[in-house]
Design a protein around this motif. Structure first.
Motif, PDB file in Angstrom:
ATOM      1  N   GLU A   1      32.365  53.792  14.545  1.00 40.72           N
ATOM      2  CA  GLU A   1      32.670  55.210  14.588  1.00 40.72           C
ATOM      3  C   GLU A   1      34.062  55.446  15.077  1.00 40.72           C
ATOM      4  N   PHE A   2      34.186  54.754  16.218  1.00 44.25           N
ATOM      5  CA  PHE A   2      35.428  54.967  16.982  1.00 44.25           C
ATOM      6  C   PHE A   2      36.568  54.119  17.406  1.00 44.25           C
ATOM      7  N   HIS A   3      36.425  52.928  16.632  1.00 43.99           N
ATOM      8  CA  HIS A   3      37.087  51.631  17.073  1.00 43.99           C
ATOM      9  C   HIS A   3      38.491  51.991  16.726  1.00 43.99           C
ATOM     10  N   LYS A   4      38.745  52.712  15.719  1.00 46.20           N
ATOM     11  CA  LYS A   4      39.956  52.832  15.269  1.00 46.20           C
ATOM     12  C   LYS A   4      41.003  54.032  16.159  1.00 46.20           C
ATOM     13  N   ASP A   5      40.283  54.663  16.963  1.00 51.21           N
ATOM     14  CA  ASP A   5      40.688  55.475  17.941  1.00 51.21           C
ATOM     15  C   ASP A   5      39.937  56.023  18.907  1.00 51.21           C
ATOM     16  N   PHE A   6      39.816  55.209  19.958  1.00 49.05           N
ATOM     17  CA  PHE A   6      38.922  55.487  21.138  1.00 49.05           C
ATOM     18  C   PHE A   6      39.171  56.838  21.799  1.00 49.05           C
ATOM     19  N   ASP A   7      40.622  57.478  21.535  1.00 51.76           N
ATOM     20  CA  ASP A   7      40.654  58.576  22.269  1.00 51.76           C
ATOM     21  C   ASP A   7      39.963  59.825  21.592  1.00 51.76           C
ATOM     22  N   LEU A   8      39.353  59.507  20.467  1.00 51.69           N
ATOM     23  CA  LEU A   8      38.472  60.649  19.865  1.00 51.69           C
ATOM     24  C   LEU A   8      36.871  60.832  20.686  1.00 51.69           C
ATOM     25  N   LEU A   9      36.676  59.645  21.248  1.00 45.04           N
ATOM     26  CA  LEU A   9      35.335  59.409  22.121  1.00 45.04           C
ATOM     27  C   LEU A   9      35.253  60.576  23.139  1.00 45.04           C
ATOM     28  N   GLU A  10      34.363  61.361  23.056  1.00 40.96           N
ATOM     29  CA  GLU A  10      33.953  62.254  24.121  1.00 40.96           C
ATOM     30  C   GLU A  10      32.422  62.039  24.526  1.00 40.96           C
ATOM     31  N   PRO A  11      32.386  62.559  25.603  1.00 45.23           N
ATOM     32  CA  PRO A  11      30.890  62.381  26.336  1.00 45.23           C
ATOM     33  C   PRO A  11      29.941  62.956  25.525  1.00 45.23           C
ATOM     34  N   VAL A  12      29.993  64.145  24.683  1.00 43.10           N
ATOM     35  CA  VAL A  12      29.103  64.635  23.752  1.00 43.10           C
ATOM     36  C   VAL A  12      28.675  63.538  22.701  1.00 43.10           C
ATOM     37  N   ASP A  13      29.573  62.918  22.370  1.00 47.79           N
ATOM     38  CA  ASP A  13      29.241  61.708  21.457  1.00 47.79           C
ATOM     39  C   ASP A  13      28.393  60.641  22.071  1.00 47.79           C
ATOM     40  N   LEU A  14      28.493  60.533  23.205  1.00 53.01           N
ATOM     41  CA  LEU A  14      27.657  59.559  24.056  1.00 53.01           C
ATOM     42  C   LEU A  14      26.070  59.972  23.892  1.00 53.01           C
ATOM     43  N   THR A  15      26.259  61.587  24.376  1.00 49.92           N
ATOM     44  CA  THR A  15      24.860  62.130  24.304  1.00 49.92           C
ATOM     45  C   THR A  15      24.179  62.220  22.700  1.00 49.92           C
ATOM     46  N   ARG A  16      24.951  62.458  21.722  1.00 49.37           N
ATOM     47  CA  ARG A  16      24.391  62.433  20.608  1.00 49.37           C
ATOM     48  C   ARG A  16      23.574  61.183  20.116  1.00 49.37           C
ATOM     49  N   ALA A  17      24.534  60.064  20.552  1.00 50.04           N
ATOM     50  CA  ALA A  17      24.006  58.654  20.377  1.00 50.04           C
ATOM     51  C   ALA A  17      22.839  58.369  21.089  1.00 50.04           C
ATOM     52  N   ALA A  18      22.851  58.897  22.278  1.00 43.95           N
ATOM     53  CA  ALA A  18      21.620  58.609  22.998  1.00 43.95           C
ATOM     54  C   ALA A  18      20.379  59.238  22.577  1.00 43.95           C
ATOM     55  N   ASN A  19      20.704  60.437  22.011  1.00 43.74           N
ATOM     56  CA  ASN A  19      19.624  61.121  21.460  1.00 43.74           C
ATOM     57  C   ASN A  19      18.998  60.685  20.394  1.00 43.74           C
ATOM     58  N   ASN A  20      19.638  60.010  19.681  1.00 42.04           N
ATOM     59  CA  ASN A  20      19.456  59.029  18.551  1.00 42.04           C
ATOM     60  C   ASN A  20      18.748  57.732  18.630  1.00 42.04           C
ATOM     61  N   GLY A  21      18.741  57.417  20.086  1.00 43.20           N
ATOM     62  CA  GLY A  21      18.186  56.134  20.270  1.00 43.20           C
ATOM     63  C   GLY A  21      18.965  55.170  20.554  1.00 43.20           C
ATOM     64  N   ASN A  22      20.517  55.296  20.654  1.00 43.43           N
ATOM     65  CA  ASN A  22      21.428  54.372  20.716  1.00 43.43           C
ATOM     66  C   ASN A  22      21.255  53.803  21.880  1.00 43.43           C
ATOM     67  N   GLU A  23      20.888  52.443  22.369  1.00 44.70           N
ATOM     68  CA  GLU A  23      20.525  51.716  23.726  1.00 44.70           C
ATOM     69  C   GLU A  23      21.916  51.690  24.645  1.00 44.70           C
ATOM     70  N   LEU A  24      23.063  51.347  23.833  1.00 41.79           N
ATOM     71  CA  LEU A  24      24.226  51.318  24.503  1.00 41.79           C
ATOM     72  C   LEU A  24      24.525  52.668  24.999  1.00 41.79           C
ATOM     73  N   ALA A  25      24.702  53.642  24.499  1.00 38.35           N
ATOM     74  CA  ALA A  25      24.984  55.058  25.045  1.00 38.35           C
ATOM     75  C   ALA A  25      23.895  55.388  25.947  1.00 38.35           C
ATOM     76  N   ILE A  26      22.842  55.206  25.889  1.00 39.00           N
ATOM     77  CA  ILE A  26      21.907  55.337  26.948  1.00 39.00           C
ATOM     78  C   ILE A  26      22.105  54.598  28.221  1.00 39.00           C
TER      79      ILE A  26
END
Length: 316
Positions: free
Chosen positions: A207-232
């Motif tokens: 989702e973000f490798h083309k521009d990691f500047d777009l990555l925000e903590p809310v994206d990590l929370t969303r991913a964690a809520n979806n079970g993404n172990e790396l985000a967790i």
């Protein structure tokens, strides 16, 4: 009794008309446009306060204002506030008073987030607590015996600059490894990007490798809520760092209730549970009695309500 609360940030200026008992009556938000200079900011505040009071036929008793930076003990002057270019030592209260013909008192925005929580939020029934604001940076406010603790010059509570690893990453502190370097929004995103970049099969990489500047903590929370172990795992590591800092705060201040707010804190259990578990492991046993970490859901509104409350308490 009503007052004006102002929260001056580097991006937006939030202004509210607040009733001492009922809370918000009306509010507005405008871009700060700090690059246009101090006078533009003060004139914009004058215009917006005029519209608010006229629209509500209100006669506020005074103005309370929060802003970043270190504020003098008399609550009138701020020193070199971050994200406000060109500001040095500024008598902000004087500038507001001459434009609005209302008395004004100012304070650090994180101090006022703590006061807002004490008067209108989750900490209404707590006499002494520490607020940690996890936003663009990491701020702090200390409430002791139901009043803001300001230290000897007014600058106490710079909790984001407490060092937990002097070999750690850089942030806005003068040294490495301040807690802000781990929990400030852009610093957390930087740490996350480094780890995500090592796992090209992870959905966050795709989702973000083309521009990691777009990555925000809310994206990590969303991913964690979806079970993404790396985000967790990323949020867990950040929460553990928060736990280390909290141990330092409690051991120094002997205040056991911790109120956490701000955009990064919206990660909820993914950050707060590891922080709580880490603190419980590392606190000296006598400090565990009464210890708790509490989430403040008021968010940015806490600082506005705190600013208005400051006016009620210091100008009436």
């Amino acid at each position: 009794m009503v007052s004006i609360g102002i929260d001056l940030g580097g991006t937006n200026i939030k202004i509210a008309l607040v009733d001492q008992k009922k809370g918000f009556i009306d509010s507005t938000s405008i871009p700060t446009r700090a690059e246009l200079g101090k006078d533009q900011i003060f004139e914009s505040i004058k215009e917006q306060v005029g519209e608010l009071t006229s629209r509500n036929k209100a006669k506020p008793m005074g103005v309370g204002m929060g802003l970043p930076g270190m504020v003098s003990l008399d609550r009138r002057t701020v020193m070199s506030p971050p994200n406000l270019p060109g500001w040095k030592k500024e008598d902000v209260a004087k500038e507001i008073e001459k434009r609005l013909n209302l008395r004004c008192v100012i304070d650090n925005d994180a101090n006022l987030a703590a006061l807002g929580s004490a008067r209108f939020g989750v900490a209404k029934s707590i006499d002494s607590f520490i607020t940690i604001t996890l936003g663009t940076g990491v701020g702090g406010g200390i409430i002791y015996n139901n009043k803001i603790y300001r230290g000897t010059t007014g600058s106490a509570g710079e909790l984001g600059h407490v060092i937990i690893d002097y070999n750690g990453p850089l942030s806005n502190s003068n040294t490495r490894g301040g807690i802000e370097a781990y929990l400030g929004q852009r610093f957390l995103s930087r740490f996350a990007a480094d780890l995500i970049n090592q796992q090209p099969d992870n959905p966050l990489y795709k989702e973000f490798h083309k521009d990691f500047d777009l990555l925000e903590p809310v994206d990590l929370t969303r991913a964690a809520n979806n079970g993404n172990e790396l985000a967790i795992d990323i949020l867990k590591k950040s929460g553990e760092k928060l736990g280390f800092a909290i141990v330092n705060y409690i051991h120094v201040l002997d205040i056991r209730k911790i109120v956490v707010s701000g955009g990064v804190a919206k990660a909820g259990k993914w950050i707060l549970d590891p922080a709580r578990e880490t603190a419980k492991k590392l606190l000296m046993p006598p400090f565990l009695e009464g210890f708790d970490i509490i989430y403040e859901s008021l968010g940015n509104e806490a600082a506005l309500l705190g600013a208005a409350s400051l006016a009620f308490e210091e100008l009436s």
